[in-house]
Scaffold this active site. Structure first.
Site, short mmCIF file in Angstrom:
data_model
loop_
_atom_site.label_atom_id
_atom_site.label_comp_id
_atom_site.label_asym_id
_atom_site.label_seq_id
_atom_site.Cartn_x
_atom_site.Cartn_y
_atom_site.Cartn_z
N SER A 101 0.82 -1.21 0.00
CA SER A 101 0.00 0.00 0.00
C SER A 101 0.86 1.27 0.00
CB SER A 101 -0.92 0.02 1.23
OG SER A 101 -1.66 -1.17 1.32
N1 SAH Z 1 -0.59 -5.21 3.93
C1 SAH Z 1 0.23 -5.54 2.78
C2 SAH Z 1 -0.40 -5.18 1.45
C3 SAH Z 1 -1.51 -6.06 1.16
S1 SAH Z 1 -2.02 -6.30 -0.49
C4 SAH Z 1 1.60 -4.92 2.85
O1 SAH Z 1 1.87 -4.16 3.79
O2 SAH Z 1 2.43 -5.20 1.98
C5 SAH Z 1 -3.33 -7.37 -0.07
C6 SAH Z 1 -2.91 -8.76 0.31
O3 SAH Z 1 -4.08 -9.45 0.72
C7 SAH Z 1 -2.34 -9.56 -0.86
O4 SAH Z 1 -1.09 -10.07 -0.52
C8 SAH Z 1 -3.37 -10.67 -1.07
O5 SAH Z 1 -2.81 -11.88 -1.50
C9 SAH Z 1 -3.96 -10.79 0.32
N2 SAH Z 1 -5.29 -11.42 0.37
C10 SAH Z 1 -6.29 -11.35 -0.54
N3 SAH Z 1 -7.34 -12.06 -0.13
C11 SAH Z 1 -7.02 -12.61 1.07
C12 SAH Z 1 -7.69 -13.46 2.00
N4 SAH Z 1 -8.92 -13.90 1.77
N5 SAH Z 1 -7.05 -13.81 3.13
C13 SAH Z 1 -5.78 -13.37 3.37
N6 SAH Z 1 -5.10 -12.58 2.53
C14 SAH Z 1 -5.70 -12.20 1.40
#
Ligand code: SAH
Length: 234
Positions: free
Chosen positions: A85
């Site tokens: 993000s």
């Molecule tokens: N917080 C992260 C950015 C997240 S991007 C950082 O600091 O880098 C969103 C993430 O959520 C992705 O890696 C994606 O694979 C994950 N995601 C998507 N659906 C999900 C689910 N149902 N459970 C857990 N993670 C999930």
């Protein structure tokens, strides 16, 4: 002679012979600039949040080829179609979560592990769930290598939260969901906050502040955001 010596040392440090030292300094400067120009300038004042962001080397959470853009004002790709993000959004969500040193927090969407690392500087323990195994394992390794010892990563579908350690003093969801997952509401402690982007994955979503008090849920729409979708295991 001291003067000569210090000039010599300065030249040496800038010579490129010590890229690790000099590089570190460069990123530290960029990080300070990021905090001033992107985060404080947009109204983030919480000291805990600012200090946490200042202490986490964001450039070590992005792929090598994006290292020089780690402190840019936007999200960056981290592989598998996912993103780390935007710094301001990380700060904004961290501030609003309103957690402290005795708290246990749940994050859904580990991604690079950056948001978890930032939170770990503020709270007692961070539990984080990632659905893409490769990303989750890489984040786990990275967090361990950087000594973020109070973060625990689990591979799984975060829609169901992480029952074992519930209830949580705060829940932060970093992927967009069409609804607020009922299991997460259940795992939130009373008088605590959940921050979650709600809306269609193909649209602008709303960042929502969800509060539980006396068992009742209230929601407040904060700002428009664009997150990658919360996916479900098929
Ligand atoms: N917080 C992260 C950015 C997240 S991007 C950082 O600091 O880098 C969103 C993430 O959520 C992705 O890696 C994606 O694979 C994950 N995601 C998507 N659906 C999900 C689910 N149902 N459970 C857990 N993670 C999930």
């Amino acid at each position: 002679n001291m003067k000569k010596l210090s000039i010599f040392i300065i030249i040496l440090l800038n010579s490129g012979l010590f890229p690790p030292l000099y590089g570190q300094d460069k990123f530290e400067k960029e990080r300070k600039k990021m905090i001033k120009n992107q985060i404080q300038s947009r109204g983030i004042t919480d000291k805990k949040t600012l200090e946490a962001i200042e202490s986490v080397p964001r450039h070590l959470f992005v792929p090598d080829e994006y290292r020089d853009r780690a402190y840019d004002d936007g999200p960056l790709p981290i592989g598998y179609g996912q993103t780390i993000s935007q710094p301001y959004i990380v700060a904004y969500m961290t501030e609003l979560l309103n957690v402290g040193p005795d708290d246990i927090v749940l994050e859904i969407g580990t991604g690079s592990g950056y948001q978890a690392a930032v939170l770990s500087r503020i709270v007692k323990k961070v539990y984080t769930v990632e659905i893409i195994e490769e990303l989750g394992l890489a984040a786990k390794e990275r967090l361990k290598a950087l000594n973020y010892d109070n973060v625990e990563v689990k591979i799984g579908d975060g829609y169901y939260g992480w029952e074992e350690h519930a209830p949580y003093d705060g829940i932060i969801v970093t992927a967009a969901s069409e609804n607020i997952p009922p299991p997460l509401i259940k795992q939130l402690k009373d008088n605590c906050n959940m921050i979650i982007p709600v809306g269609s994955p193909f649209n602008i979503q709303n960042l929502m502040l969800v509060k539980k008090s006396g068992g009742k849920i209230t929601t407040k729409s904060l700002i428009p955001v664009r997150f990658v979708p919360l996916t479900r295991k098929k």
